[in-house]
Design a protein around this motif. Structure first.
Motif, PDB file in Angstrom:
ATOM      1  N   ALA A  83     -22.923   4.313   2.898  1.00  9.92           N
ATOM      2  CA  ALA A  83     -23.857   4.416   1.777  1.00  9.92           C
ATOM      3  C   ALA A  83     -25.021   5.341   2.113  1.00  9.92           C
ATOM      4  CB  ALA A  83     -24.367   3.028   1.408  1.00  9.92           C
ATOM      5  N   LYS A  84     -25.466   5.303   3.375  1.00  8.32           N
ATOM      6  CA  LYS A  84     -26.583   6.162   3.783  1.00  8.32           C
ATOM      7  C   LYS A  84     -26.184   7.624   3.826  1.00  8.32           C
ATOM      8  CE  LYS A  84     -28.824   2.557   6.580  1.00  8.32           C
ATOM      9  NZ  LYS A  84     -29.165   2.135   7.960  1.00  8.32           N
ATOM     10  N   VAL A  85     -25.067   7.934   4.483  1.00  9.93           N
ATOM     11  CA  VAL A  85     -24.711   9.342   4.677  1.00  9.93           C
ATOM     12  C   VAL A  85     -24.173   9.986   3.409  1.00  9.93           C
ATOM     13  CG1 VAL A  85     -24.287   9.027   7.144  1.00  9.93           C
ATOM     14  CG2 VAL A  85     -22.382   8.786   5.529  1.00  9.93           C
ATOM     15  N   HIS A  86     -23.888   9.196   2.381  1.00 12.30           N
ATOM     16  CA  HIS A  86     -23.446   9.769   1.113  1.00 12.30           C
ATOM     17  C   HIS A  86     -24.611   9.993   0.142  1.00 12.30           C
ATOM     18  CE1 HIS A  86     -19.334   9.178   2.431  1.00 12.30           C
ATOM     19  NE2 HIS A  86     -18.942   9.841   1.363  1.00 12.30           N
ATOM     20  N   LYS A  87     -25.830   9.757   0.610  1.00 10.04           N
ATOM     21  CA  LYS A  87     -26.985  10.092  -0.226  1.00 10.04           C
ATOM     22  C   LYS A  87     -27.123  11.619  -0.268  1.00 10.04           C
ATOM     23  CE  LYS A  87     -29.553   5.838   0.760  1.00 10.04           C
ATOM     24  NZ  LYS A  87     -29.392   5.253  -0.583  1.00 10.04           N
ATOM     25  N   ARG A  88     -27.190  12.171  -1.476  1.00  9.84           N
ATOM     26  CA  ARG A  88     -27.200  13.626  -1.643  1.00  9.84           C
ATOM     27  C   ARG A  88     -28.383  14.280  -0.931  1.00  9.84           C
ATOM     28  NH1 ARG A  88     -22.625  16.119  -3.941  1.00  9.84           N
ATOM     29  NH2 ARG A  88     -21.480  14.470  -5.002  1.00  9.84           N
ATOM     30  N   TRP A  89     -29.556  13.654  -1.014  1.00 16.49           N
ATOM     31  CA  TRP A  89     -30.733  14.273  -0.410  1.00 16.49           C
ATOM     32  C   TRP A  89     -30.603  14.346   1.102  1.00 16.49           C
ATOM     33  CZ3 TRP A  89     -33.642  11.757   3.215  1.00 16.49           C
ATOM     34  CH2 TRP A  89     -33.520  10.362   3.279  1.00 16.49           C
ATOM     35  N   LEU A  90     -29.973  13.317   1.692  1.00 14.01           N
ATOM     36  CA  LEU A  90     -29.796  13.305   3.134  1.00 14.01           C
ATOM     37  C   LEU A  90     -28.762  14.356   3.557  1.00 14.01           C
ATOM     38  CD1 LEU A  90     -30.632  11.956   5.763  1.00 14.01           C
ATOM     39  CD2 LEU A  90     -28.799  10.286   5.432  1.00 14.01           C
ATOM     40  N   GLN A  91     -27.730  14.523   2.773  1.00 17.43           N
ATOM     41  CA  GLN A  91     -26.733  15.555   3.056  1.00 17.43           C
ATOM     42  C   GLN A  91     -27.350  16.947   2.986  1.00 17.43           C
ATOM     43  OE1 GLN A  91     -23.352  14.954   0.493  1.00 17.43           O
ATOM     44  NE2 GLN A  91     -22.838  12.972   1.385  1.00 17.43           N
ATOM     45  N   ARG A  92     -28.157  17.171   1.953  1.00 18.26           N
ATOM     46  CA  ARG A  92     -28.810  18.484   1.834  1.00 18.26           C
ATOM     47  C   ARG A  92     -29.745  18.741   3.010  1.00 18.26           C
ATOM     48  NH1 ARG A  92     -29.003  17.071  -3.818  1.00 18.26           N
ATOM     49  NH2 ARG A  92     -31.116  16.245  -3.533  1.00 18.26           N
ATOM     50  N   LEU A  93     -30.453  17.698   3.438  1.00 15.84           N
ATOM     51  CA  LEU A  93     -31.355  17.833   4.582  1.00 15.84           C
ATOM     52  C   LEU A  93     -30.576  18.168   5.845  1.00 15.84           C
ATOM     53  CD1 LEU A  93     -34.232  17.539   5.732  1.00 15.84           C
ATOM     54  CD2 LEU A  93     -33.759  15.104   6.060  1.00 15.84           C
ATOM     55  N   PHE A  94     -29.465  17.458   6.074  1.00 18.36           N
ATOM     56  CA  PHE A  94     -28.643  17.709   7.263  1.00 18.36           C
ATOM     57  C   PHE A  94     -28.091  19.127   7.255  1.00 18.36           C
ATOM     58  CE2 PHE A  94     -24.426  17.751   9.288  1.00 18.36           C
ATOM     59  CZ  PHE A  94     -24.757  17.347  10.569  1.00 18.36           C
ATOM     60  N   LEU A  95     -27.573  19.569   6.108  1.00 17.07           N
ATOM     61  CA  LEU A  95     -26.953  20.897   6.028  1.00 17.07           C
ATOM     62  C   LEU A  95     -27.974  22.023   6.165  1.00 17.07           C
ATOM     63  CD1 LEU A  95     -24.364  20.230   3.187  1.00 17.07           C
ATOM     64  CD2 LEU A  95     -23.887  20.534   5.628  1.00 17.07           C
ATOM     65  N   ALA A  96     -29.253  21.691   5.978  1.00 14.49           N
ATOM     66  CA  ALA A  96     -30.297  22.701   6.133  1.00 14.49           C
ATOM     67  C   ALA A  96     -30.716  22.876   7.590  1.00 14.49           C
ATOM     68  CB  ALA A  96     -31.509  22.323   5.285  1.00 14.49           C
ATOM     69  N   LEU A  97     -30.297  21.972   8.458  1.00  9.73           N
ATOM     70  CA  LEU A  97     -30.642  22.061   9.877  1.00  9.73           C
ATOM     71  C   LEU A  97     -29.883  23.206  10.541  1.00  9.73           C
ATOM     72  CD1 LEU A  97     -30.493  18.264  10.810  1.00  9.73           C
ATOM     73  CD2 LEU A  97     -32.553  19.641  10.455  1.00  9.73           C
TER      74      LEU A  97
END
Length: 238
Positions: free
Chosen positions: A128-142
């Motif tokens: 549920a945590k890793v499927h949050k869109r904002w968290l995915q976008r943040l990770f992919l921006a690293l």
């Protein structure tokens, strides 16, 4: 003969060249002779972004694009970040996590299968945590290198956590299976994730139903064939 093929859980990575070779052989010899190919998640062992220059990804994309048939992909728990850029490069169509097909007179639900493992509450909370869109976008921006380190630590943590879980906890919950099939109004379900290949026959509200589970590509290939006669689970050497 008209038929559609389903595969899952190849976990392709550079450390397992035999599995990659087996998949490429499958794409050249088996897949072209079907109406469509559905990949039900975990095609790759890990996916940290479509911008990863891993040569294996480019090799697989080229092989998939060369297929003369439509190819479809449902995200797994290992490659849920696979995006439209790679889909376009490989010629695949991305599907939602649950998809109902009408094929050869059959109505079939396909999915990766991890959402059915509801007894594993630790995993479901993590999912549920890793499927949050904002968290995915943040990770992919690293930066790519930082994403690689994070992904490596997460895989190690997952492997260690699974060592202390029973097989039954990591398998599907039958009530979750039944409620999902009833919601989608199907009598046939095809999924992967659990690495426990079988075709289970059972009663769904007094009606005959079946759940087909794909095997992982560890030492041999695994596919499900759907045709006018129904489903068949097939294992084959690389």
């Amino acid at each position: 003969m008209s038929r559609t093929l389903f595969i899952a859980d190849l976990h392709l990575c550079q450390e397992e060249p035999a599995i990659t070779a087996g998949f490429l052989h499958f794409l050249q010899r088996e897949a072209p002779h079907c109406d469509a190919l559905y990949i039900l998640g975990d095609l790759f062992e890990a996916w940290i972004g479509d911008d990863d220059p891993n040569p294996l990804h480019q090799q697989i994309a080229q092989a998939l694009r060369a297929l003369p048939i439509p190819t479809f992909f449902i995200h797994g728990n290992r490659d849920f970040l696979l995006g439209q850029r790679f889909a376009r490069a490989s010629g695949m169509t991305l599907l939602p996590e649950e998809q109902v097909l009408e094929c050869y007179g059959h109505r079939v639900l396909i999915m990766h299968g991890d959402t059915l493992c509801t007894d594993d509450t630790g995993y479901q909370n993590f999912r549920a945590k890793v499927h949050k869109r904002w968290l995915q976008r943040l990770f992919l921006a690293l930066p790519l290198r930082l994403r690689q380190r994070i992904a490596g630590k997460m895989r190690a943590g997952s492997k260690q956590a699974n060592q202390h879980k029973s097989i039954s906890i990591m398998d599907v919950n039958l009530q979750a299976v039944e409620s999902t099939m009833l919601r989608q109004q199907v009598k046939t379900l095809i999924h992967g994730h659990t690495h426990r290949p079988a075709i289970h026959q059972f009663a769904l509200q007094t009606q005959p139903a079946q759940r087909a589970v794909l095997g992982a590509w560890h030492e041999e290939g695994s596919m499900i064939q759907l045709d006018a006669n129904g489903i068949q689970l097939i294992r084959f050497p690389f």
